[in-house]
Design an enzyme around this catalytic site. Structure first.
Site, PDB file in Angstrom:
ATOM      1  N   GLY A 122      44.174   3.064  18.972  1.00 19.92           N
ATOM      2  CA  GLY A 122      43.168   3.734  19.072  1.00 19.92           C
ATOM      3  C   GLY A 122      41.784   2.802  19.253  1.00 19.92           C
ATOM      4  N   GLN A 175      33.310  -0.181  17.810  1.00 20.15           N
ATOM      5  CA  GLN A 175      34.097  -1.348  17.936  1.00 20.15           C
ATOM      6  C   GLN A 175      33.277  -2.184  19.206  1.00 20.15           C
ATOM      7  OE1 GLN A 175      38.185   0.459  16.867  1.00 20.15           O
ATOM      8  NE2 GLN A 175      38.321  -1.168  16.180  1.00 20.15           N
ATOM      9  N   CYS A 220      43.794  -3.194  12.484  1.00 15.21           N
ATOM     10  CA  CYS A 220      43.043  -3.103  13.533  1.00 15.21           C
ATOM     11  C   CYS A 220      42.544  -3.639  14.481  1.00 15.21           C
ATOM     12  CB  CYS A 220      41.787  -2.988  12.055  1.00 15.21           C
ATOM     13  SG  CYS A 220      39.821  -2.064  13.204  1.00 15.21           S
ATOM     14  N   LEU A 221      41.542  -3.860  15.672  1.00 13.96           N
ATOM     15  CA  LEU A 221      41.688  -5.008  16.450  1.00 13.96           C
ATOM     16  C   LEU A 221      40.299  -5.537  16.260  1.00 13.96           C
ATOM     17  CD1 LEU A 221      42.236  -2.896  19.752  1.00 13.96           C
ATOM     18  CD2 LEU A 221      43.868  -4.945  18.790  1.00 13.96           C
ATOM     19  N   HIS A 274      41.866   6.811  10.467  1.00 14.45           N
ATOM     20  CA  HIS A 274      41.794   5.182  10.538  1.00 14.45           C
ATOM     21  C   HIS A 274      39.971   5.278  12.323  1.00 14.45           C
ATOM     22  CE1 HIS A 274      42.238   1.196  11.975  1.00 14.45           C
ATOM     23  NE2 HIS A 274      41.419   0.969  12.711  1.00 14.45           N
ATOM     24  N   GLU A 275      40.283   6.082  12.935  1.00 15.21           N
ATOM     25  CA  GLU A 275      39.154   5.620  14.444  1.00 15.21           C
ATOM     26  C   GLU A 275      38.103   6.658  13.726  1.00 15.21           C
ATOM     27  OE1 GLU A 275      39.643   3.056  16.336  1.00 15.21           O
ATOM     28  OE2 GLU A 275      42.136   3.515  16.076  1.00 15.21           O
ATOM     29  N   HIS A 290      36.035   5.130  11.185  1.00 11.30           N
ATOM     30  CA  HIS A 290      34.862   3.967  12.351  1.00 11.30           C
ATOM     31  C   HIS A 290      33.445   4.509  12.328  1.00 11.30           C
ATOM     32  CE1 HIS A 290      37.147  -0.202  12.882  1.00 11.30           C
ATOM     33  NE2 HIS A 290      38.487   0.980  12.997  1.00 11.30           N
TER      34      HIS A 290
HETATM   35 ZN    ZN Z   1      39.743   0.072  13.402  1.00 12.07          ZN
END
Ligand code: ZN
Length: 147
Positions: free
Chosen positions: A46, A51, A89-90, A131-132, A135
């Site tokens: 995701g 991000q 998480c990236l 999670h997304e 953000h």
């Molecule tokens: Zn993330």
């Protein structure tokens, strides 16, 4: 195909609240395509627009390499249950931790054709949706790690 730089924890843009998208134009569609490319390139499940440094309520998700969701202005309208699992998480590389999330969520969003969609997710999909969407409100999973 265009890859974007992924912002890392410590970058203040990750802590800001994203704005709603009011018009789905070519610019928005390009951002979404680039998010998809960037997510797959990094083997993520995701990615949220902040991000890649864009404060718009856009999320892409693919947890099974079969169903790709491109969500505009997603909103969780129902959630139930509770599950603990490890997340990463990236934007926070090399950190993983256990986070409590609802085990089932229903999300409402606008798709790239401007149609309102409702998606029910459970397990990893529910976790990823939560999670997304966090953000988009400047929340990172590390804020929620419980050991
Ligand atoms: Zn993330």
């Amino acid at each position: 195909m265009a890859l974007r730089n992924v912002r890392l924890n410590g970058d203040e843009i990750l802590r800001k609240k994203s704005r709603e998208v009011d018009k789905i134009d070519d610019r928005i569609l390009t951002i979404i395509d680039d998010m998809v490319d960037t997510m797959y390139d990094r083997d993520g499940v995701g990615l949220a627009a902040p991000q890649i440094g864009i404060l718009k309520r856009l999320v892409v998700i693919d947890v099974d390499n079969e169903n790709l969701y491109k969500m505009i202005n997603p909103k969780i309208i129902k959630s139930s249950g509770e599950a603990v699992d490890e997340e990463g998480c990236l934007s926070v590389p090399e950190t993983r931790g256990n986070v409590v999330r609802p085990s089932n969520v229903t999300v409402e969003y606008t798709d790239v054709n401007g149609e309102l969609k409702v998606l029910e997710g459970e397990g990893l999909l529910a976790r990823c949706i939560c999670h997304e969407l966090d953000h988009l409100d400047g929340i990172l999973f590390i804020d929620k790690i419980k050991n």
